[in-house]
Write an enzyme that holds these catalytic residues in place. Structure first.
Site, PDB file in Angstrom:
ATOM      1  N   GLY A 143       0.809  -1.217   0.000  1.00 25.30           N
ATOM      2  CA  GLY A 143       0.000   0.000   0.000  1.00 25.30           C
ATOM      3  C   GLY A 143       0.831   1.249   0.000  1.00 25.30           C
ATOM      4  O   GLY A 143       2.060   1.223   0.105  1.00 25.30           O
ATOM      5  N   PHE A 177       1.712   9.070   4.272  1.00 25.81           N
ATOM      6  CA  PHE A 177       2.977   9.235   4.962  1.00 25.81           C
ATOM      7  C   PHE A 177       4.102   8.386   4.387  1.00 25.81           C
ATOM      8  O   PHE A 177       5.221   8.478   4.819  1.00 25.81           O
ATOM      9  CB  PHE A 177       2.815   8.896   6.439  1.00 25.81           C
ATOM     10  N   GLY A 178       3.784   7.544   3.427  1.00 25.63           N
ATOM     11  CA  GLY A 178       4.830   6.711   2.859  1.00 25.63           C
ATOM     12  C   GLY A 178       4.263   5.390   2.375  1.00 25.63           C
ATOM     13  O   GLY A 178       3.052   5.193   2.339  1.00 25.63           O
ATOM     14  N   ASP A 233      -6.644  12.258  10.274  1.00 27.81           N
ATOM     15  CA  ASP A 233      -6.848  11.707   8.936  1.00 27.81           C
ATOM     16  C   ASP A 233      -7.670  10.430   9.022  1.00 27.81           C
ATOM     17  O   ASP A 233      -7.339   9.431   8.398  1.00 27.81           O
ATOM     18  CB  ASP A 233      -5.500  11.479   8.251  1.00 27.81           C
TER      19      ASP A 233
END
Ligand SMILES: *[C@@H]1O[C@H](CO)[C@@H](O)[C@H](O)[C@H]1NC(C)=O
Ligand SMILES: *[C@@H]1O[C@H](CO)[C@@H](O)[C@H](O)[C@H]1NC(C)=O
Ligand SMILES: *[C@@H]1O[C@H](CO)[C@@H](O)[C@H](O)[C@H]1NC(C)=O
Length: 830
Positions: free
Chosen positions: A519, A523-524, A637
């Site tokens: 995925g 954030f990364g 989020d």
């Protein structure tokens, strides 16, 4: 600061023999504005400026000597024989600031006066004739634009009126942000610059508004509190607005601390923010590079897209969510004179017109022909959207930069495309026959599979080399890492949290091979891995932007790893090497809630009972984060893809505490840009960057609606102009809210009465006023008990489409959010 003016009121005029000294104030005839000496904020330095006389918080609209402060109270502001206004310590001392006009008529021939007008303009005129203006402060704005003031360029004299932010509330000196109409090209554009680099582009004027502010055209100027007048001719280009209601106080400023343009209105004893730009990621100038189209309409997907016939220039950067290199044509080589044509992109912000041409005499057909004739013309569009958008012609040469798609408003942009791509595109539009599509997908997947296995094989081969060649780097990481001395161990444990060496992680994830990648989040990237002992892990490789030091990073991870709850994803530990930072989580075999909820087939696995359990689980996890844990964590989020499901379909919230891990500076940055996920953002966050636990409640409300509907919030943008909340709200008022329920939950007779209650709770969560929203523990209580519920108030973001966004009525509801109720810091230690 309250003003005490009683003692020092003089007339509104400065003359040769009546200078203005410190301690005295000039009032305009209608007493709307005052001119005098002041000290900003906590500074003791003195400045001469103009402020609102009827606003109880001293608010300057103009500062004379902004970059030349006075250090004591002995200076005088006087009018000289030459007609110049001069600021100096004594009449004969060196000049600190002056209007600096070279007056042609000889000194002494005429008499001059300086008068503070009731519009806030300080003017110098000759011989008592206000028409014979020598100088006016409105030609040299500071950070504010008020009614009757022009922003723009006088092409004859070269005078450019633009706004420059104050350095800080204590220092009116010229800051780094500027708002300016750039009239250098053929098509003038509004820009927000930082150190003269574009940050945001309002774009060209399209007859109704700036191309980058679609609200203006969508709402129509009749809905504004002011009349806008835009003039663009051979002599001048400028914008001026006139307030319709003389008792309304409103100003536009450029704000150094937020890096934004803002329109503020004085209401209920405070300045209320009406509008600000940039608003979101896509507003940032050229965020997706040349030819890249920024679009936040698909929640959870990467905002950068390539238009038809284009592909990312750097696939790798694109994959890592860096679109700055933009897109390039798939078909290289000559595309000119080969039967090419144009593809229409809808609801667009017009690209940067710095190198564009404009011809107001052409219609759309002639515009197309003009563009087609010139090989370097890349696209065209109408210059004026009034009368259906067929007037005037803008043609672009060279790369198209700063493209974005709006949810509503915007313009049709026609982009040049070669014959092959054009044919493909129009075929696609006519719909692929189903079996061809399937064949295509099957072939593609096969190809990808082959490529992946080759890549995997190559990488495994390379891996052996990597360990030896990288040993130097590893050694360095040993020195950097807090547990460096134990690097030979597979993992070391500090309390609840483990430190993993990079080699452990590389071995577990096949050197971050594509095959292990599961995925990509904000954030990364996330990789699946297996430790030597067989334990499965998920590795989140943080993007390099995380600007925290190693020690703080470790402390934050340690704190967050201690948060344990059955509805939170478990954090095992971390890994650091130089600027690589990774978080190691428990691995959950099922994917995110979004993969079930928004999938036609899989959503059937979620009946209402299951969905209700998921809702309750998420709510409990949030209560733990907000209230029960040792730290107060605001998620910021919360969305369907951040809720993972375990094998028993229990929800587990992921990505919590990321704001902490990314460090406080990063939070500032994030706040400044407002980068949460569009569609889940509360209005106070989207508009003013304020976070609180109530912003999370808002996101939860949206998620709740999505679970009930079985569809994404964002799909509403595409279908009709009303957004999701507006849609639900309208139905709710008509007592037809059950229409939104996912059809796969059965017919209306079979449905659980609890569904209606959940819609009610969701509407309470998405109320405009943050204080009116329930807390997460109240939500859990309402979900699990049959207590009666209060009626929901007007839900947020209805304003976006129901026309109030820019009028003076909307802010009363915004004003209801008192800053005192908002936790601006996200986390507090308990
Ligand atoms: C003008 O604004 C004032 C203050 O906001 C308000 O009280 C008044 O009703 C307005 N007048 C008109 C004509 O709208
Ligand atoms: C800039 O914006 C911040 C945050 O909204 C606000 O607190 C501040 O007062 C603004 N500055 C000015 C000059 O209005
Ligand atoms: C095409 O347009 C560019 C930019 O306006 C111009 O410099 C060039 O001469 C034009 N080429 C032709 C063949 O007209």
């Amino acid at each position: 600061m309250l003003l005490f003016l009683g003692a020092c009121i003089s007339t509104s005029i400065i003359t040769l023999d009546k200078p203005l000294s410190d301690g005295h104030t000039l009032l305009s005839s209608g007493q709307n504005f005052a001119l005098g000496f002041f000290s900003p904020g906590n500074s003791s330095r003195r400045y001469v400026g103009i402020w609102y006389n009827k606003v109880s918080v001293q608010t300057l609209i103009w500062v004379a000597n902004r970059d030349h402060p006075i250090t004591n109270k002995s200076a005088v502001f006087s009018l000289h024989k030459t007609g110049n206004l001069v600021l100096s310590y004594t009449p004969n001392a060196p000049v600190l600031w002056s209007t600096n006009i070279s007056n042609l008529s000889a000194a002494g021939e005429s008499s001059y006066s300086a008068e503070l007008m009731d519009t806030g303009n300080l003017v110098v005129y000759k011989d008592n004739n206000k028409k014979d203006l020598l100088w006016q402060s409105a030609d040299f704005p500071s950070d504010a634009l008020i009614s009757n003031m022009k922003i723009g360029v006088d092409r004859r004299s070269g005078l450019n009126r633009f706004l420059t932010a104050w350095k800080s509330p204590d220092d009116p000196g010229s800051g780094s942000y500027t708002i300016m109409i750039n009239a250098n090209g053929s098509v003038p554009q509004l820009f927000l610059y930082r150190n003269w680099e574009p940050v945001w582009r309002g774009g060209p004027w399209n007859g109704l508004g700036w191309s980058g502010v679609p609200e203006m055209a969508v709402l129509g100027s009749a809905r504004f509190i002011f009349n806008v007048s835009y003039v663009d001719n051979a002599e001048e280009v400028y914008l001026v607005d006139y307030l319709r209601n003389k008792s309304v106080i409103s100003r536009m400023i450029v704000n150094e601390s937020t890096g934004t343009l803002q329109r503020l209105t004085w209401q209920e004893h405070k300045w209320v923010n009406f509008y600000s730009a940039p608003k979101d990621t896509c507003d940032l100038f050229s965020h997706c590079g040349p030819y890249g189209v920024c679009s936040i309409l698909n929640v959870g997907e990467y905002e950068c897209n390539c238009p038809p016939g284009f592909e990312p220039k750097s696939r790798q950067d694109w994959y890592l969510r860096d679109g700055s290199q933009g897109c390039v044509r798939k078909q290289k080589g000559q595309i000119c004179g080969n039967g090419e044509g144009f593809v229409k992109l809808e609801r667009m912000k017009l690209p940067d017109t710095s190198k564009a041409r404009r011809d107001m005499s052409l219609g759309m057909k002639a515009c197309e022909e003009l563009c087609l004739r010139n090989c370097s013309c890349m696209g065209y569009s109408a210059a004026d959207v009034r009368d259906g958008g067929s007037n005037g012609c803008i043609t672009w040469y060279g790369e198209l930069v700063d493209l974005r798609e709006f949810s509503s408003g915007g313009q049709d942009l026609y982009m040049r495309l070669d014959a092959v791509e054009l044919a493909k595109y129009s075929k696609k539009k006519k719909k692929f026959p189903g079996f061809l599509k399937i064949l295509f997908i099957v072939l593609l997947s096969a190809a990808v599979l082959v490529l992946l296995s080759i890549a995997y094989w190559l990488m495994m081969k390379k891996n052996r080399g990597l360990f030896s060649s990288n040993s130097h780097n590893l050694r360095m990481s040993v020195n950097d890492s807090p547990k460096g001395d134990q690097v030979e161990n597979l993992e070391t444990s500090t309390g609840d949290v483990k430190f993993y060496t990079l080699s452990t992680i590389i071995a577990a994830t096949g050197n971050f091979s594509l095959a292990h990648k599961v995925g990509e989040g904000g954030f990364g990237s996330v990789y699946k891995g297996k430790l030597e002992n067989g334990q499965e892990i998920a590795v989140k490789r943080l993007s390099h932007t995380s600007g925290q030091g190693i020690e703080e990073f470790r402390n934050e991870v340690t704190l967050i790893a201690r948060l344990q709850h059955r509805n939170l994803v478990r954090l095992f530990g971390y890994c650091i090497q130089k600027d690589e930072k990774m978080l190691i989580y428990e691995y959950l075999p099922n994917k995110g809630l979004d993969c079930f909820l928004f999938d036609k087939e899989k959503k059937c696995m979620l009946n209402w009972e299951k969905r209700f359990d998921i809702i309750l689980g998420i709510a409990r996890g949030m209560v733990y984060l907000h209230h029960d844990s040792r730290l107060r964590i605001i998620h910021r989020d919360l969305k369907a893809s951040n809720v993972l499901l375990d094998a028993q379909m229990n929800p587990k919230i992921s990505d919590f505490g990321m704001a902490r891990i990314f460090g406080n500076d990063q939070i500032e940055e994030t706040t400044r840009r407002v980068v949460g996920t569009y569609g889940y953002m509360s209005p106070e966050y989207a508009m003013e960057g304020l976070f609180s636990i109530k912003s999370d409640v808002f996101s939860f409300g949206i998620l709740l609606l999505e679970i009930i509907m079985g569809r994404k919030n964002s799909t509403y943008y595409a279908e009709n102009s009303v957004n999701l909340i507006g849609h639900v709200w309208d139905l709710w008022k008509k007592s037809e809210a059950l229409q939104i329920v996912d059809p796969s939950l059965g017919t209306s007779d079979e449905r659980d009465p609890g569904i209606h209650r959940c819609i009610h709770i969701a509407l309470l969560c998405v109320q405009e006023s943050a204080t009116a929203r329930p807390s997460m523990s109240e939500v859990v209580f309402m979900l699990s008990n049959e207590i009666s519920l209060p009626p929901p108030d007007q839900a947020a973001f209805i304003l976006r489409t129901s026309d109030k966004a820019l009028t003076n009525t909307s802010s009363s509801s915004l004003g209801a959010i008192s800053v005192n109720d908002i936790t601006i810091t996200t986390v507090e230690g308990r």
